[in-house]
Design a protein around this motif. Structure first.
Motif, PDB file in Angstrom:
ATOM      1  N   GLU A   1       0.823  -1.202   0.000  1.00 38.16           N
ATOM      2  CA  GLU A   1       0.000   0.000   0.000  1.00 38.16           C
ATOM      3  C   GLU A   1       0.863   1.259   0.000  1.00 38.16           C
ATOM      4  O   GLU A   1       0.595   2.237  -0.694  1.00 38.16           O
ATOM      5  CB  GLU A   1      -0.908  -0.032   1.242  1.00 38.16           C
ATOM      6  CG  GLU A   1      -1.659   1.235   1.547  1.00 38.16           C
ATOM      7  CD  GLU A   1      -2.956   1.331   0.758  1.00 38.16           C
ATOM      8  OE1 GLU A   1      -3.639   0.296   0.658  1.00 38.16           O
ATOM      9  OE2 GLU A   1      -3.274   2.415   0.247  1.00 38.16           O
ATOM     10  N   SER A   2       1.960   1.198   0.779  1.00 37.32           N
ATOM     11  CA  SER A   2       2.807   2.382   0.946  1.00 37.32           C
ATOM     12  C   SER A   2       3.664   2.616  -0.290  1.00 37.32           C
ATOM     13  O   SER A   2       4.079   1.686  -0.972  1.00 37.32           O
ATOM     14  CB  SER A   2       3.700   2.204   2.165  1.00 37.32           C
ATOM     15  OG  SER A   2       4.810   3.067   2.092  1.00 37.32           O
TER      16      SER A   2
ATOM     17  N   SER B   1      -2.422  -4.064  -1.126  1.00 35.31           N
ATOM     18  CA  SER B   1      -3.172  -3.180  -2.010  1.00 35.31           C
ATOM     19  C   SER B   1      -2.929  -3.550  -3.463  1.00 35.31           C
ATOM     20  O   SER B   1      -1.865  -4.061  -3.816  1.00 35.31           O
ATOM     21  CB  SER B   1      -2.736  -1.733  -1.762  1.00 35.31           C
ATOM     22  OG  SER B   1      -2.935  -0.972  -2.921  1.00 35.31           O
TER      23      SER B   1
ATOM     24  N   GLN C   1      -3.488  -1.125  -5.778  1.00 37.83           N
ATOM     25  CA  GLN C   1      -3.575   0.181  -6.435  1.00 37.83           C
ATOM     26  C   GLN C   1      -2.515   0.381  -7.515  1.00 37.83           C
ATOM     27  O   GLN C   1      -2.759   1.070  -8.497  1.00 37.83           O
ATOM     28  CB  GLN C   1      -3.481   1.300  -5.399  1.00 37.83           C
ATOM     29  CG  GLN C   1      -2.201   1.313  -4.625  1.00 37.83           C
ATOM     30  CD  GLN C   1      -1.945   2.686  -4.001  1.00 37.83           C
ATOM     31  OE1 GLN C   1      -2.201   3.708  -4.602  1.00 37.83           O
ATOM     32  NE2 GLN C   1      -1.448   2.686  -2.774  1.00 37.83           N
TER      33      GLN C   1
END
Lengths: 260, 283
Positions: free
Chosen positions: A33-34, A44, A46
């Protein structure tokens, strides 16, 4: 006694495991995520989503595949015909030409990149896809040529001779006898050439134009300036593609063995 | 009959035409141009002047550039040495496996080998980055108390080089060890040779061709892999490859870049020649 047989196996396992560590790290962090790769911020997807919206990435992927396809096809034709002819005729300077054509395999890639860059600008070729294909074809030819030549040398000449004695013209002998017998060598040479082409950075950065990017060039510039996990996502997908091809090749080889 | 032979020959001659044309035009041509270029004078800002000079070669002997050649050779020897130390036993042990396991290990070896070299390099960046995977691991194991910050250091470049070149050594040692008849080693042992002596006189001697071709396959590229030094070494590790790239792209001194390339080419040629002589020696 048992210990002595176990130690080598342990060693093989350890080295193999170490080989996969960097690859697994890249894959793991593609789900991070980071944005900072040293911190784990949770799972994640993304970066994959962002990758699929990235137009420039698709453009680079397209360029890479076009370049790989064109240069491996050109090398396939020139290398196969050349290997075929070289085993048939004795010409003056044949050894020298053979040595020269294999040179791109032996010379450090950076030198190839430099000579191509200088030469293309001397003869005034505009840098871009055209120069990329020429340079890649040059280092792809030896892979096809050597594999096909090795196959031709190891082949039973009586088959082609028999066809000839039965009245087949040379072109037919080539297409009906020689070509099918050398097809596996041509295919593996071209596959090797394709793999070398789509992975090449060094030669490509020298001969590409300002607005033509391939995936390796794009990843290379990102690695130098600053990476986003988007590159991890891209690398993960590339690894999956490699994995699929390797497993498929292994599977096909086993099938063929089973048939025999 | 004679006409038929000539016809056959004429046709075959046509097939080598593309290879001849391509090789002369795009391999020999550029190489000749590189040699010519290395003797030309550089224009102040851009391009070259048709004026013979030896300055480009003299430039190589300036201490800064000589040191770069020295550093490159040192790194090439160091990484090739490590590649032999890790890769030779691997290839040798692999040849002793059963056919079934050989195939499996080969597949496991081929997957990283075919994976993009940049991807694998990127993995090392994440591992070596300050506070990255390696630092966290060492601190968790309480080996160090603070991050080592290995990225952009010499050891990082060595690891990257060894990692990139290892498969070439393994594959060429393996291909030669696979042909080795291991009963010869046993025979030497039965006749009273110590394991070390049996290895040195039988195994090593018979796998020497594989080892040498592996050496060529690792040493030659290690002189030119500028992007590994670039990415894992920052600008701290400058190799001949980096120097050539810099002269071409930034300093725009093409004649000097050509002279550097020829020097590098000569170095590799000497090495190829040496290894070829060595591989002929045992027989």
């Amino acid at each position: 006694m048992k210990n002595r047989t176990k130690l080598p196996v342990l060693y093989l396992g350890l080295v193999l495991a170490l080989m996969y560590v960097p690859i697994l790290v890249v894959i793991l962090y593609s789900f991070n995520e980071s944005k900072i790769s040293s911190v784990w911020g949770g799972f994640s997807l993304q970066w994959y989503a962002r990758l699929f919206r990235d137009r420039a990435m698709f453009e680079a992927l397209r360029n890479t595949l076009v370049l790989g396809g064109a240069s491996c096809a050109a090398a396939g034709v020139v290398g196969t015909l050349g290997a075929f002819g070289m085993t048939k005729v004795r010409l003056r300077g044949q050894g020298a030409v053979e040595y020269l054509s294999a040179l791109p395999m032996m010379v450090p890639e950076i030198i190839l990149g430099m000579v191509f860059m200088a030469f293309f600008s001397l003869i005034g070729l505009p840098f871009g896809m055209g120069t990329l294909v020429l340079a890649h074809t040059a280092f792809c030819i030896p892979y096809v040529f050597m594999l096909v030549k090795a196959r031709l040398v190891g082949m039973d000449p009586s088959l082609a001779e028999a066809a000839q004695d039965l009245g087949a013209p040379p072109v037919r002998v080539f297409f009906d006898v020689t070509l099918p017998l050398t097809a596996p060598a041509i295919a593996s040479g071209m596959l090797l050439a394709f793999a070398m082409s789509i992975d090449d950075v060094i030669i490509s950065v020298f001969v590409t134009g300002v607005d033509v990017n391939t995936l390796p060039i794009k990843i290379y510039t990102q690695l130098k300036t600053g990476v986003t996990p988007e590159v991890n996502a891209l690398c993960t997908l590339m690894f999956l593609a490699t994995l699929a091809v390797c497993l498929l090749a292994a599977f096909l080889a086993r099938e063929r063995k089973a048939k025999e | 009959m004679k006409a038929k032979a000539r016809q056959k020959k004429g046709w075959a001659w046509l097939t080598v035409l593309p290879l001849y044309a391509f090789t002369l035009l795009f391999i020999l041509g550029p190489l000749i141009y590189m040699v010519v270029l290395s003797f030309l004078t550089r224009e102040e800002v851009w391009g070259v002047r048709l004026e013979f000079t030896l300055d480009n070669y003299a430039g190589i002997f300036e201490p800064v550039y000589l040191r770069t050649f020295g550093e490159s050779l040192k790194l090439a020897f160091l990484s090739t040495g490590l590649v032999v130390a890790i890769g030779y036993p691997f290839g040798y042990f692999m040849a002793k496996l059963t056919a079934h396991w050989k195939k499996r290990v080969m597949l496991l070896l081929m997957i990283p080998f075919w994976t993009s070299s940049l991807l694998r390099l990127y993995g090392w960046i994440i591992i070596f980055r300050a506070g990255g995977v390696f630092d966290q691991l060492l601190m968790a194991l309480r080996i160090t108390s603070e991050p080592l910050k290995l990225l952009y250091t010499y050891p990082a470049v060595v690891v990257g080089m060894v990692y990139a070149l290892l498969p070439f050594m393994i594959l060429s040692v393996y291909s030669s060890a696979e042909k080795l008849d291991f009963s010869l080693v046993e025979a030497a042992r039965d006749l009273g040779a110590s394991p070390l002596k049996a290895f040195l006189t039988v195994s090593l001697k018979l796998t020497l061709p594989g080892l040498l071709s592996g050496l060529v396959l690792t040493f030659v590229p290690s002189m030119g892999l500028f992007f590994i030094a670039d990415i894992l070494g920052g600008n701290k590790v400058v190799l001949v490859g980096n120097l050539i790239q810099e002269q071409l792209m930034k300093a725009r001194n093409w004649p000097f870049a050509a002279a550097l390339s020829i020097a590098l080419l000569l170095l590799t040629t000497v090495f190829l020649w040496l290894s070829r002589r060595l591989s002929k020696e045992p027989s």
